[in-house]
Design a protein around this motif. Sequence first.
Motif, PDB file in Angstrom:
ATOM      1  N   LEU A  86      26.347  48.409  33.897  1.00  0.00           N
ATOM      2  CA  LEU A  86      26.086  49.846  33.875  1.00  0.00           C
ATOM      3  C   LEU A  86      24.811  50.169  33.098  1.00  0.00           C
ATOM      4  N   GLU A  87      24.532  49.400  32.028  1.00  0.00           N
ATOM      5  CA  GLU A  87      23.296  49.643  31.277  1.00  0.00           C
ATOM      6  C   GLU A  87      22.066  49.338  32.119  1.00  0.00           C
ATOM      7  N   ARG A  88      22.143  48.287  32.949  1.00  0.00           N
ATOM      8  CA  ARG A  88      21.001  47.983  33.819  1.00  0.00           C
ATOM      9  C   ARG A  88      20.769  49.086  34.835  1.00  0.00           C
ATOM     10  N   LEU A  89      21.823  49.834  35.150  1.00  0.00           N
ATOM     11  CA  LEU A  89      21.710  50.932  36.101  1.00  0.00           C
ATOM     12  C   LEU A  89      21.452  52.265  35.411  1.00  0.00           C
ATOM     13  N   GLY A  90      21.223  52.239  34.088  1.00  0.00           N
ATOM     14  CA  GLY A  90      20.877  53.454  33.355  1.00  0.00           C
ATOM     15  C   GLY A  90      22.063  54.214  32.817  1.00  0.00           C
ATOM     16  N   VAL A  91      23.246  53.614  32.767  1.00  0.00           N
ATOM     17  CA  VAL A  91      24.448  54.294  32.259  1.00  0.00           C
ATOM     18  C   VAL A  91      24.851  53.609  30.955  1.00  0.00           C
ATOM     19  N   ASN A  92      24.888  54.377  29.847  1.00  0.00           N
ATOM     20  CA  ASN A  92      25.236  53.825  28.541  1.00  0.00           C
ATOM     21  C   ASN A  92      26.708  54.073  28.264  1.00  0.00           C
ATOM     22  N   THR A  93      27.480  53.007  28.171  1.00  0.00           N
ATOM     23  CA  THR A  93      28.923  53.134  27.913  1.00  0.00           C
ATOM     24  C   THR A  93      29.335  52.401  26.650  1.00  0.00           C
ATOM     25  N   ARG A  94      28.392  51.930  25.856  1.00  0.00           N
ATOM     26  CA  ARG A  94      28.755  51.200  24.646  1.00  0.00           C
ATOM     27  C   ARG A  94      29.486  52.115  23.669  1.00  0.00           C
ATOM     28  N   GLY A  95      30.590  51.586  23.112  1.00  0.00           N
ATOM     29  CA  GLY A  95      31.405  52.358  22.196  1.00  0.00           C
ATOM     30  C   GLY A  95      32.421  53.243  22.873  1.00  0.00           C
ATOM     31  N   GLU A  96      32.361  53.347  24.190  1.00  0.00           N
ATOM     32  CA  GLU A  96      33.327  54.161  24.920  1.00  0.00           C
ATOM     33  C   GLU A  96      34.573  53.335  25.230  1.00  0.00           C
ATOM     34  N   ASN A  97      35.704  54.007  25.346  1.00  0.00           N
ATOM     35  CA  ASN A  97      36.977  53.342  25.656  1.00  0.00           C
ATOM     36  C   ASN A  97      37.210  53.420  27.162  1.00  0.00           C
ATOM     37  N   MET A  98      36.846  52.359  27.868  1.00  0.00           N
ATOM     38  CA  MET A  98      37.008  52.325  29.328  1.00  0.00           C
ATOM     39  C   MET A  98      38.387  51.793  29.681  1.00  0.00           C
ATOM     40  N   ARG A  99      39.050  52.448  30.637  1.00  0.00           N
ATOM     41  CA  ARG A  99      40.402  52.062  31.052  1.00  0.00           C
ATOM     42  C   ARG A  99      40.497  51.757  32.538  1.00  0.00           C
ATOM     43  N   THR A 100      39.390  51.528  33.189  1.00  0.00           N
ATOM     44  CA  THR A 100      39.437  51.276  34.622  1.00  0.00           C
ATOM     45  C   THR A 100      40.170  49.971  34.930  1.00  0.00           C
ATOM     46  N   ALA A 101      40.922  49.968  36.018  1.00  0.00           N
ATOM     47  CA  ALA A 101      41.620  48.761  36.486  1.00  0.00           C
ATOM     48  C   ALA A 101      41.165  48.391  37.891  1.00  0.00           C
ATOM     49  N   ASN A 102      39.974  48.859  38.257  1.00  0.00           N
ATOM     50  CA  ASN A 102      39.464  48.625  39.608  1.00  0.00           C
ATOM     51  C   ASN A 102      38.355  47.581  39.641  1.00  0.00           C
ATOM     52  N   VAL A 103      38.154  46.849  38.532  1.00  0.00           N
ATOM     53  CA  VAL A 103      37.097  45.851  38.427  1.00  0.00           C
ATOM     54  C   VAL A 103      37.720  44.522  38.016  1.00  0.00           C
ATOM     55  N   ALA A 104      37.212  43.429  38.572  1.00  0.00           N
ATOM     56  CA  ALA A 104      37.701  42.094  38.231  1.00  0.00           C
ATOM     57  C   ALA A 104      36.530  41.137  38.098  1.00  0.00           C
ATOM     58  N   ALA A 105      36.576  40.291  37.073  1.00  0.00           N
ATOM     59  CA  ALA A 105      35.578  39.227  36.914  1.00  0.00           C
ATOM     60  C   ALA A 105      35.973  38.047  37.798  1.00  0.00           C
ATOM     61  N   VAL A 106      35.014  37.472  38.484  1.00  0.00           N
ATOM     62  CA  VAL A 106      35.303  36.398  39.441  1.00  0.00           C
ATOM     63  C   VAL A 106      34.263  35.293  39.313  1.00  0.00           C
ATOM     64  N   MET A 107      34.653  34.106  39.757  1.00  0.00           N
ATOM     65  CA  MET A 107      33.732  32.992  39.947  1.00  0.00           C
ATOM     66  C   MET A 107      33.456  32.870  41.432  1.00  0.00           C
ATOM     67  N   VAL A 108      32.195  32.691  41.772  1.00  0.00           N
ATOM     68  CA  VAL A 108      31.759  32.612  43.166  1.00  0.00           C
ATOM     69  C   VAL A 108      31.205  31.204  43.393  1.00  0.00           C
ATOM     70  N   THR A 109      31.692  30.537  44.424  1.00  0.00           N
ATOM     71  CA  THR A 109      31.245  29.175  44.739  1.00  0.00           C
ATOM     72  C   THR A 109      30.805  29.097  46.197  1.00  0.00           C
ATOM     73  N   ALA A 110      29.896  28.158  46.473  1.00  0.00           N
ATOM     74  CA  ALA A 110      29.401  27.949  47.833  1.00  0.00           C
ATOM     75  C   ALA A 110      28.770  26.568  47.910  1.00  0.00           C
ATOM     76  N   ASN A 111      28.610  26.066  49.116  1.00  0.00           N
ATOM     77  CA  ASN A 111      27.915  24.808  49.378  1.00  0.00           C
ATOM     78  C   ASN A 111      26.617  25.107  50.107  1.00  0.00           C
ATOM     79  N   LEU A 112      25.508  24.681  49.505  1.00  0.00           N
ATOM     80  CA  LEU A 112      24.198  24.872  50.121  1.00  0.00           C
ATOM     81  C   LEU A 112      23.979  23.753  51.134  1.00  0.00           C
ATOM     82  N   PRO A 113      23.914  24.062  52.441  1.00  0.00           N
ATOM     83  CA  PRO A 113      23.766  23.000  53.448  1.00  0.00           C
ATOM     84  C   PRO A 113      22.453  22.251  53.295  1.00  0.00           C
ATOM     85  N   ALA A 114      22.446  21.036  53.810  1.00  0.00           N
ATOM     86  CA  ALA A 114      21.217  20.247  53.781  1.00  0.00           C
ATOM     87  C   ALA A 114      20.154  20.905  54.658  1.00  0.00           C
ATOM     88  N   PHE A 115      18.931  20.968  54.148  1.00  0.00           N
ATOM     89  CA  PHE A 115      17.771  21.481  54.865  1.00  0.00           C
ATOM     90  C   PHE A 115      17.934  22.953  55.271  1.00  0.00           C
TER      91      PHE A 115
END
Length: 360
Positions: free
Chosen positions: A63-92
């Motif tokens: 949010l800070e990169r998008l210009g929204v300052n939320t530091r120190g605020e108490n956020m209670r959203t349950a619509n966001v999840a941290a994830v790991m993203v994996t993929a295989n880069l094909p040859a060539f």
Amino acid sequence: MTAVLLLQPFEVQAASARIKDIVNIEGVRENQLVGYGLVVGLNGTGDSLNNSPFTKQSLTAMLERLGVNTRGENMRTANVAAVMVTANLPAFASQGSRLDVNVAAIGDASSLQGGTLLVTPLLGADGEAYAIAQGSMTINGFSAKGDAASVVSGVPTTGRIASGGLIEREIGFVLGAQRTLRLSLRNPDLTTSRRVALAINDFIGTPCATPEDPTNIRITLPRNFNGNIVDLLTDVEQLVVQTDLPAKIVIDENSGIIVMGQDVRVSTVAVAQSNLTVTIAENPTVVQPNPLSQGQTAVQPSTTLNVNTVDSNLAVIPDSVTLQQLVDGLNALGIAPRDLIAILQAIKASGALQAEIEVL
């Protein structure tokens, strides 16, 4: 009484395969990519920010990169999840091409259904970003719950984005510019390595292939060859060779699966098997007190224990039987797979089994 196995001769034929089906070409490979990102748009099934501080920190930084300052605020959203993203880069793979990506939750999100992955860089083992992933996910499971019951099908915390990755950087390897490279056998074997080299040399008519070890065959572009290394590989990958593998028995004791190679041999040995069966039956009886004794009804335990020992006949396995003969003979004894595992290990311990045993 001694039971003798009558085994018929069996002809073993070597397996043949194309070179392209048994080797990997040096430099022709996939590369694994991984990234960390955020999935938004979940219907209350995302991470709880109090229990997943990394999700809260990532959301605040985004949010800070998008210009929204939320530091120190108490956020209670349950619509966001941290994830790991994996993929295989094909040859060539070329810049601008698409690839599929897999997404998996790392917090306490209950489902990723309906979520959208935000722009996530995918990094290689060298720490460089080779692709960017973003898009709406499809998941293979679902979860639903009420006040007193819940149901979960599949794994709703993992998903996939078809063509969700965009390749931004190419691997700097030009196959056609190579003058020499190695072919690596998927199943290392000295005999097969030499046969592959001989087949290539016979086809080209010049000694351009050299077996280096049980795995690698080095191939060099001949000076008088009309083309580059890609043309040479195209010509030789269709050649057929007879593969050879060491005699091996693979045993999975958890499932009782036994896999034997065709070159397994057994010297003369006698095999006997004894089965022990223990049966326990509980027959409790009710004991009534005598009249006017002021006693109480009691349950008296009664246990019946039977031990049965079933001994099989001693069977003789002749010298140097083939795989088919060995299997037919052991099946004739009515031996169960788990008993067969113990018998094979005992034969190996006696020195009569000319094969390697690998236990998974």
